[in-house]
Design an enzyme around this catalytic site. Structure first.
Site, PDB file in Angstrom:
ATOM      1  CG  ASP A  12      68.629  85.835 -44.863  1.00  0.00           C
ATOM      2  OD1 ASP A  12      67.849  85.219 -44.123  1.00  0.00           O
ATOM      3  OD2 ASP A  12      69.080  86.957 -44.597  1.00  0.00           O
ATOM      4  CG  ASP A 110      63.727  87.027 -43.425  1.00  0.00           C
ATOM      5  OD1 ASP A 110      63.629  86.057 -42.658  1.00  0.00           O
ATOM      6  OD2 ASP A 110      64.506  87.963 -43.233  1.00  0.00           O
ATOM      7  CD  GLU A 111      66.566  82.672 -41.944  1.00  0.00           C
ATOM      8  OE1 GLU A 111      67.623  82.084 -42.174  1.00  0.00           O
ATOM      9  OE2 GLU A 111      66.399  83.394 -40.950  1.00  0.00           O
TER      10      GLU A 111
END
Length: 349
Positions: A12, A110-111
DNA sequence: TCTGGGGTCCTAGGACCC
DNA sequence: TCTGGGGTCCTAGGACCC
């Protein structure tokens, strides 16, 4: 060498949008920075990401920009710049996939979940953090777990720039006393309904038999929530390429729409964009959804199956307008959305 | 005091058919 | 005239996520 096992890493990115902006504006490092909307606090928009300095002042994702600048007047406000974040995201995901022997399941910009077979997942996590930093100059936190849920929940304890382990032996020690809403997938509504049947904590949820959960939440959701409480569920990422089930466009209008003509024009514009998205993929619509938020606060969704799959924006807009008329509500319109469900590709999803 | 825009999956209840 | 059980499809909406 000891035997290897399968581990799930949840990668993350730390304050992703802000971090990407700081790469091109290093002078803002250490300042409260807010990315949201068009960067104009007088507009209807919300915070997408706040820097850690801004978070200390009570600014959170989802907070209205107006309120954010009231809480933190000295914050630097930046507009959302999608193409730049998409490029950075692609670079991050490519870096993850380049690590030998991994299975990568992308969760968002974003992860991602990363599956690894190793006797030393911590070393793998540290390697991945270093590789991502070297390739993108961006920091990430990594949760390590024996299921997806445990890895995902672990990440928050590792932030920023750290790692954290959650597995069957420490799950209840770490999570048992926390409210059920600390779980990924349990929001405020389900938390309330769990409390109503006497389940307040993760430990109580983990100990609950399925029966009362099925009675309260149905045959699928009930057992699913119980599994969340035990940290169970899927234990290996799925890297099958993602195929969209639906495409939609919605807009919050800076000035409320007051007349039917204004609504009709707005629906035509939204429908045109949805049709463009479908055409780009060569997919056909099966159902049209209309989402309306009247001023203030009231959301209404209507769904209709189209007579024939269509990619004609005029038909889509007419359908949406007919649905709107059927609402029979003449209050000012603050938000409109048009969404099309799509026929599955040949062979299904 | 104000709440984005992109999605996913699930459930309840009614209609309809056998 | 009243009564079934089971299955599927459809509409409407709820809840959650990033």
């Amino acid at each position: 060498m000891t035997g290897t096992a399968r581990w799930v890493l949840h990668v993350d990115m730390d304050q992703f949008l802000v971090a990407v902006e700081l790469l091109r504006r290093p002078e803002l490092h250490g300042l409260p920075v807010i990315v949201g909307g068009r960067g104009d606090p007088t507009e209807r928009a919300v915070v997408s990401t706040a820097s850690y300095e801004a978070r200390e002042r009570g600014v959170r994702s989802g907070l209205a920009l107006k309120l954010a600048v009231r809480r933190c007047p000295e914050a630097v406000l930046l507009p959302v710049d999608f193409p730049v974040y998409e490029a950075a995201s692609a670079q991050v995901m490519a870096t993850l996939r380049a690590h030998p022997g991994v299975v990568v399941e992308v969760l968002g910009w974003d992860e991602a979940f990363v599956g690894v077979e190793t006797d030393d997942p911590l070393t793998t996590a540290l390697e991945i953090q270093a590789e991502v930093l070297a390739a993108t100059r961006l920091h990430c936190s990594i949760g390590i777990g024996d299921t997806l849920v445990r890895a995902k929940v672990a990440t928050d304890f590792g932030k920023p720039q750290g790692t954290f382990f959650l597995h069957r032996d420490n799950w209840l020690d770490v999570m048992g006393h926390r409210p059920t809403t600390a779980l990924w997938g349990v929001g405020p509504r389900i938390g309330q309904r769990l409390a109503a049947i006497g389940i307040e904590t993760v430990a109580q949820l983990a100990a609950s038999p399925d029966d009362p959960l099925v009675a309260a939440f149905g045959p699928s959701t009930g057992p699913h929530i119980g599994r969340l409480g035990r940290g169970g569920g899927r234990a290996w990422p799925d890297d099958t390429p993602w195929v969209a089930r639906a495409h939609g466009r919605e807009t919050t209008y800076q000035a409320d729409l007051l007349t039917r003509d204004e609504v009709a024009a707005a629906l035509g514009e939204l429908a045109g964009r949805v049709v463009d998205d479908l055409a780009r993929e060569g997919r056909a619509a099966t159902r049209v959804h209309l989402k309306v938020r009247f001023a203030p606060f009231f959301t209404h969704t209507k769904v209709r199956k189209l007579g024939a799959p269509t990619m004609d924006p005029a038909v889509l807009a007419e359908t949406a307008l007919a649905l709107f008329d059927a609402l029979g509500d003449d209050r000012p319109v603050r938000l409109l959305g048009v969404r099309a469900e799509m026929q599955p590709p040949a062979g299904g999803y």
